[in-house]
Design an enzyme around this catalytic site. Structure first.
Site, PDB file in Angstrom:
ATOM      1  N   GLY A  92       0.823  -1.209   0.000  1.00  0.00           N
ATOM      2  CA  GLY A  92       0.000   0.000   0.000  1.00  0.00           C
ATOM      3  C   GLY A  92       0.855   1.258   0.000  1.00  0.00           C
TER       4      GLY A  92
ATOM      5  CB  SER B 237       2.910  -3.662  -3.894  1.00  0.00           C
ATOM      6  OG  SER B 237       2.626  -2.361  -4.328  1.00  0.00           O
ATOM      7  CE1 TYR B 238       5.843   2.593   0.566  1.00  0.00           C
ATOM      8  CE2 TYR B 238       5.684   1.335   2.598  1.00  0.00           C
ATOM      9  CZ  TYR B 238       6.089   2.470   1.912  1.00  0.00           C
ATOM     10  OH  TYR B 238       6.744   3.475   2.582  1.00  0.00           O
TER      11      TYR B 238
ATOM     12  CG  ASP C 188       3.168  -4.191 -11.962  1.00  0.00           C
ATOM     13  OD1 ASP C 188       2.200  -3.412 -12.056  1.00  0.00           O
ATOM     14  OD2 ASP C 188       3.985  -4.162 -11.024  1.00  0.00           O
TER      15      ASP C 188
ATOM     16  CG  HIS D 102       1.201  -4.707  -8.649  1.00  0.00           C
ATOM     17  ND1 HIS D 102       2.461  -4.153  -8.712  1.00  0.00           N
ATOM     18  CD2 HIS D 102       0.767  -4.489  -7.386  1.00  0.00           C
ATOM     19  CE1 HIS D 102       2.768  -3.614  -7.535  1.00  0.00           C
ATOM     20  NE2 HIS D 102       1.763  -3.815  -6.715  1.00  0.00           N
TER      21      HIS D 102
END
Length: 479
Positions: free
Chosen positions: A94, A190-191, A399, A451
């Protein structure tokens, strides 16, 4: 005689300690209190759930007794021989996004959300075929995780998240001591390129000085389409977009001329060029270039609340950076938000026991500020490579959010020696992607994946996690 007495007392102490340790670690010898805690967290069956033979647990683990901070987890035993399988923690990023909503319900968990009735379907490529699988909603303010002190939400950042996740693990192992001796791994996307290495570093450092009762048997971690370095992440996004015919030559040249991604502050000319770059992703999915977008009027705007201060500093100032990802069914997030807000579902999961004053969402609507986010995670990666941890990085190659181009630029920065050159790997008779092995790190691409890699190529993602956990190279020839 005195010496013999002392020796007898010492021997009795050792035997008592060993017996207590065995009682903590062997399922058949767990204390009554521990068994009662586990039974209280046991999930009997969720609404719309297909029947399964493995056990699942969900509930809250306190991480700060003073302020009443508690993180929510959902745990699945391995589908077979759980006592012999490693323990794998999965984290979504996030920051502020739920590992239940994405990781469990849309990617790699046993139960995937679907439209209609039944609401859940069994994922035949679930990762708990390879490991005992633990999902965590972190930090507080994400999903069902909460704090009784509202100011905690305004003090969040990478450091607090890593610290609280570590305390969660210490306390979770006290509730499930039978898994304490298992090999432990962390994975995320991701994060979580920040979350996973940072948590691994906290564990790595704590293991050197903590008591054996708090020792965590960390062996390694794996991160996918991971935010790792502001400069190369952002540069790679622009290069990938141009190379995949997403932006024009003029927009590409404007960004290259006016933007310097090694700085967090950009000129007006750069910001104007970036506005044109992001405008393209209003009409196609940044997270998966070739997937459809959701045309449901309720979910057409997939924007989540902007969080100030997160990495990368330049791109996170633009609203489109904060869009929510989607998968093959681009409207699936609509179904899961309805599902996890159902009272019968929350009761089955032992969730929302404090009546949180906001609905469950995929990405938090209450986190608006992030206090710390380093521009690069590479120093941590280098430290943990030197510390001997197993580290794999993977990338779905469709992605656009954290594209394969960004990750290749980032890994180049590490300056690692190549031990096995770039080569294809196979899933049956098809090329699954490409891999290169460095001294201390393995990089894998997965063809045709966006992603959220397990959403797009579930069979190959299960193959990936199995090979990572067993430290085996992916097949280099058709089979």
């Amino acid at each position: 005689m005195a010496l013999s007495s002392h020796y007898f007392v010492f021997l009795l102490f050792v035997l008592t300690f060993v017996s207590a340790a065995l009682a903590r670690s062997e399922p058949g010898k767990l204390s009554h209190d521990i068994l009662a805690q586990q039974e209280a967290d046991k999930v009997i069956r969720l609404p719309g759930q297909p029947p399964v033979k493995f056990r699942q647990y969900a509930g809250y683990i306190p991480v700060d007794g003073i302020h009443g901070k508690a993180l929510f987890y959902w745990f699945f035993e391995a589908t077979s021989h759980p006592q012999k399988k490693p323990l794998l923690l999965w984290l979504n990023g996030g920051p502020g996004c739920s590992s239940l909503g994405y990781g469990e319900a849309e990617e790699l968990g046993p139960f995937l959300i679907q439209k209609g009735t039944p609401e859940l379907r069994f994922n035949k490529y679930t990762w708990n075929k390879a490991a005992n699988l633990l999902f965590l909603e972190s930090p507080v303010g994400v999903g069902f995780s909460y704090s009784n002190r509202s100011s905690d939400i305004n003090e969040l950042g990478d450091t607090v998240t890593a610290k609280d996740s570590y305390m969660f693990l210490v306390n979770w192992f006290q509730r499930f001591p039978q898994y304490k001796s298992h090999d432990f791994y962390i994975a995320g996307e991701s994060y979580a390129g920040h979350y996973v290495p940072q948590l691994a570093e906290v564990i790595y450092d704590a293991n050197k000085k903590s008591a054996m009762e708090n020792y965590i048997n960390l062996k390694g971690f794996m991160i996918g389409n991971a935010l790792l370095d502001d400069d190369t992440d952002q540069t790679g996004m622009i290069d990938y977009a141009w190379d995949h015919a997403v932006i024009s030559d003029r927009v590409y040249q404007d960004v290259k001329t006016y933007c310097n991604f090694s700085n967090s502050d950009q000129s007006n000319e750069c910001n104007n060029a970036l506005n044109e770059y992001f405008a393209v992703y209003d009409i196609i999915d940044m997270y998966s270039l070739y997937a459809p977008t959701c045309v449901n009027t309720k979910t057409t705007n997939k924007q989540r609340r902007r969080i100030e201060g997160i990495a990368p500093k330049s791109f996170s100032k633009f609203d489109p950076w904060h869009k929510k990802p989607a998968g093959y069914d681009p409207c699936v997030s609509l179904y899961s938000e309805v599902y996890f807000n159902r009272r019968d579902v929350q009761e089955a999961l032992h969730a929302n026991i404090t009546n949180i004053p906001y609905p469950w969402t995929h990405c938090s609507d209450v986190i608006t500020f992030w206090s710390d986010a380093p521009a690069s995670i590479l120093p941590i990666i280098k430290k943990l490579i030197a510390g001997g941890l197993r580290i794999w990085v993977y990338s779905g190659d469709t992605d656009g959010r954290i594209p394969v181009t960004s990750t290749r630029y980032t890994l180049r920065k590490l300056g690692l020696n190549t031990t096995e050159e770039w080569a294809p790997w196979y899933n049956n008779n098809q090329v699954g992607g490409w891999t290169i092995i460095y001294d201390g790190l393995t990089f894998v691409t997965l063809r045709g994946a966006g992603h959220q890699v397990p959403t797009f190529v579930p069979k190959r993602s299960l193959q990936l996690i199995k090979h990572f956990l067993t430290n085996k190279k992916l097949p280099s020839a058709p089979y």
